[in-house]
Write a protein that holds these residues in place. Structure first.
Motif, short mmCIF file in Angstrom:
data_model
loop_
_atom_site.label_atom_id
_atom_site.label_comp_id
_atom_site.label_asym_id
_atom_site.label_seq_id
_atom_site.Cartn_x
_atom_site.Cartn_y
_atom_site.Cartn_z
N GLY A 12 5.27 -2.39 8.50
CA GLY A 12 6.05 -2.68 7.29
C GLY A 12 7.19 -1.70 7.11
N GLN A 90 3.23 -3.20 4.28
CA GLN A 90 3.70 -4.58 4.29
C GLN A 90 3.69 -5.14 2.86
N THR A 92 2.11 -7.13 -0.07
CA THR A 92 0.69 -7.01 -0.45
C THR A 92 -0.19 -8.10 0.17
N GLN A 94 -0.22 -9.53 2.95
CA GLN A 94 -0.52 -9.38 4.38
C GLN A 94 -1.49 -8.22 4.65
N ARG A 95 -1.80 -7.44 3.62
CA ARG A 95 -2.47 -6.15 3.82
C ARG A 95 -3.92 -6.27 4.24
N GLU A 112 -0.32 1.61 1.41
CA GLU A 112 0.34 1.49 0.11
C GLU A 112 -0.63 0.80 -0.84
N PRO A 114 -1.09 -2.12 -3.97
CA PRO A 114 -2.52 -2.21 -4.20
C PRO A 114 -3.27 -2.42 -2.87
N ASP A 141 1.18 8.09 -5.27
CA ASP A 141 2.30 9.03 -5.25
C ASP A 141 2.61 9.68 -6.59
N PRO A 185 12.74 -6.87 -4.24
CA PRO A 185 12.52 -8.08 -3.42
C PRO A 185 11.94 -9.22 -4.27
N ASP A 200 1.21 -4.80 -9.65
CA ASP A 200 2.03 -3.72 -9.10
C ASP A 200 1.77 -2.39 -9.81
N PHE A 332 5.41 11.40 -1.78
CA PHE A 332 4.77 10.65 -0.69
C PHE A 332 4.43 11.58 0.47
N1 LIG Z 1 3.90 3.47 -4.27
C1 LIG Z 1 4.91 2.91 -4.88
O1 LIG Z 1 5.49 3.46 -5.79
C2 LIG Z 1 5.37 1.54 -4.45
C3 LIG Z 1 6.63 1.07 -4.87
C4 LIG Z 1 7.04 -0.19 -4.46
C5 LIG Z 1 6.23 -0.96 -3.66
N2 LIG Z 1 5.00 -0.49 -3.28
C6 LIG Z 1 4.11 -1.31 -2.44
O2 LIG Z 1 4.62 -1.29 -1.11
C7 LIG Z 1 4.47 -2.57 -0.49
C8 LIG Z 1 5.81 -3.02 0.06
O3 LIG Z 1 6.72 -3.13 -1.01
P1 LIG Z 1 8.31 -3.05 -0.76
O4 LIG Z 1 8.91 -2.95 -2.11
O5 LIG Z 1 8.60 -2.03 0.27
O6 LIG Z 1 8.57 -4.52 -0.20
P2 LIG Z 1 9.66 -5.02 0.89
O7 LIG Z 1 9.79 -6.46 0.65
O8 LIG Z 1 10.88 -4.16 0.84
O9 LIG Z 1 8.94 -4.73 2.29
C9 LIG Z 1 7.88 -5.52 2.74
C10 LIG Z 1 7.59 -5.27 4.20
O10 LIG Z 1 6.53 -6.18 4.62
C11 LIG Z 1 6.97 -6.90 5.77
N3 LIG Z 1 6.27 -8.20 5.84
C12 LIG Z 1 5.19 -8.43 6.61
N4 LIG Z 1 4.77 -9.67 6.49
C13 LIG Z 1 5.57 -10.28 5.63
C14 LIG Z 1 5.62 -11.60 5.12
N5 LIG Z 1 4.76 -12.55 5.48
N6 LIG Z 1 6.60 -11.86 4.24
C15 LIG Z 1 7.49 -10.92 3.85
N7 LIG Z 1 7.48 -9.64 4.33
C16 LIG Z 1 6.53 -9.33 5.21
C17 LIG Z 1 8.47 -6.96 5.63
O11 LIG Z 1 9.08 -7.21 6.88
C18 LIG Z 1 8.78 -5.55 5.12
O12 LIG Z 1 8.74 -4.63 6.19
C19 LIG Z 1 3.86 -3.48 -1.56
O13 LIG Z 1 2.47 -3.63 -1.33
C20 LIG Z 1 4.08 -2.75 -2.86
O14 LIG Z 1 3.04 -2.97 -3.80
C21 LIG Z 1 4.58 0.73 -3.67
#
Ligand SMILES: NC(=O)c1ccc[n+]([C@@H]2O[C@H](COP(=O)([O-])OP(=O)(O)OC[C@H]3O[C@@H](n4cnc5c(N)ncnc54)[C@H](O)[C@@H]3O)[C@@H](O)[C@H]2O)c1
Length: 383
Positions: A12, A90, A92, A94-95, A112, A114, A141, A185, A200, A332
């Motif tokens: 991801g 990735q 959520t 797909q996780r 990451e 959830p 984080d 996104p 989220d 992080f």
């Molecule tokens: N800790 C935090 O503060 C925080 C903040 C934002 C997001 N997150 C979590 O991180 C994860 C990713 O969030 P993000 O904002 O980086 O999202 P994003 O859309 O920017 O990235 C998603 C990633 O998953 C990949 N992916 C794999 N299979 C996919 C599919 N079938 N469809 C679409 N994308 C697919 C994408 O290519 C990409 O690399 C989520 O689970 C979210 O809950 C955490």
């Protein structure tokens, strides 16, 4: 200095979190500083293999950062003994599948939040990881951010006396995507794609409350989809099927009441994108991501309610800034370093799958509360 190499699969990594926070700000930064000190005097050195769906984008990211290992074949990466850790950022939905495969392959897993879309699936992952004996962790984080570390320091130092209540405000305006591009996104706004602000953010509020203030015993929530239609990354209109605001009341052990508003449909009139006010018998604090301000009982003014007069006091000026008293690295990265020490040296790592499952439990309870219009108690998860 001698290195203890740890092979890490990063899945991801083309996403916002995977790229910016985990690859660049954490793992590459750890390499730049020469690794993480291990107990035997060597330096823990992350060896990175990027995994994703688009080979060209992986090649481009790898090239940009002088990395050579990347693949679109997760199964092959999991089958390779050179990799000890699987990391998932990735989307959520797909996780769960990927983490199950990683546990099955005997990898330690860091992910990451959830942990999964549902509570039962999250508990199942915790049990599978325990049964297989692999080390596991979930990103929490916010605990490592300067503002919240200062808040924790105040709690640990007894600043508040008896804590009475917590009020949290989180949110900002996420553009609809038509006349200005959305800055998040689009999957976040579709329930069928794992979106929704409750799923989220409630996992975040869970660990912040549990680990800094007190465990959560019940939740009452109202959710809303304030913006029913948005425009996605390709310019196509779609129906927002997920909640974009969640108004939660959390009852904590010891009779503490926490209210947290989370919204992607609110404009910011605050100092930071999230702020928590904690009120106690002996003092109050307002903590954001970076800063924390306090007012002690001895310095508390005596406002008198009189709407006929203009405000006579500069209330914000009556608070004191809590000093850093130390360096605060990227949140992080700090947690990554702890997970690497956990894997290599068995150092304690309390932010495990069970902790992640409790976060998903709260999100699910919040959604149920909103759906059924009632208060939902949080049951302890049997070990
Ligand atoms: N800790 C935090 O503060 C925080 C903040 C934002 C997001 N997150 C979590 O991180 C994860 C990713 O969030 P993000 O904002 O980086 O999202 P994003 O859309 O920017 O990235 C998603 C990633 O998953 C990949 N992916 C794999 N299979 C996919 C599919 N079938 N469809 C679409 N994308 C697919 C994408 O290519 C990409 O690399 C989520 O689970 C979210 O809950 C955490």
């Amino acid at each position: 200095m001698e290195r203890t190499s740890v092979g890490i699969i990063l899945n991801g990594v083309t996403g916002r979190m995977g790229y910016r926070q985990h690859l660049v700000r954490s793992l590459l930064a750890i390499r730049e500083q020469g690794g993480v000190p291990a107990r035997d005097g060597s330096r823990i050195w992350p060896e990175l293999t990027l995994v994703g769906r688009d080979e060209n984008r992986l090649a481009e990211i790898a090239g940009r950062h002088g990395l050579s290992a990347y693949t679109t074949d997760l199964d092959a990466a999991l089958a390779d003994d050179a990799h000890q850790i699987y990391f998932d950022a990735q989307v959520t939905t797909q996780r769960e599948k990927a983490i199950r495969a990683a546990i099955e392959a005997g990898k330690h897993v860091y992910t990451e939040k959830p942990l999964a879309e549902g509570f039962l699936a999250s508990v199942e992952l915790a049990r599978l990881a325990a049964a297989k004996g692999v080390r596991n962790g979930v990103v929490q984080d916010k605990l490592f951010l300067p503002g919240l570390r200062k808040l924790k320091r105040l709690v640990d130092g007894g600043f508040f006396g008896r804590i009475l209540s917590v009020r949290g405000e989180f949110g900002y305006w996420v553009f609809e995507g038509d006349w200005q591009a959305a800055q998040r996104p689009s999957w976040n706004y579709r329930a069928e794609d794992g979106g929704g602000i409750t799923l989220d953010m409630f996992p975040h509020w869970h660990y912040v409350l549990e680990q800094i203030i007190a465990p959560v015993t019940a939740v009452t929530a109202v959710t809303a989809t304030h913006i029913p239609e948005r425009v996605d990354e390709t310019g196509t209109r779609y129906r927002a099927t997920a909640d974009d605001a969640a108004y939660g009341i959390f009852e904590l052990a010891g009779g503490i009441v926490a209210q947290v508003n989370s919204s992607w449909a609110v404009r910011v009139h605050r100092d930071e994108l999230v702020e928590f006010q904690v009120d106690g018998t002996h003092g109050s604090a307002v903590a954001g991501l970076r800063d924390c301000r306090i007012q002690h009982r001895g310095a508390t003014p005596m406002p008198v309610w009189n709407p006929d007069l203009p405000v006579t006091e500069a209330f914000r000026a009556q608070w004191q800034t809590v000093p850093d008293n130390g360096e605060h690295d990227n949140a992080f990265k700090v947690q990554w370093e702890a997970f690497l020490r956990h894997v290599v040296d068995g150092e304690p790592f309390p932010w495990d799958f069970l902790a992640g499952a409790r976060g998903v439990q709260l999100a699910e309870a919040g959604l149920r509360s909103a759906r059924e219009g009632r208060r939902v108690t949080i049951e302890e998860i049997p070990r």
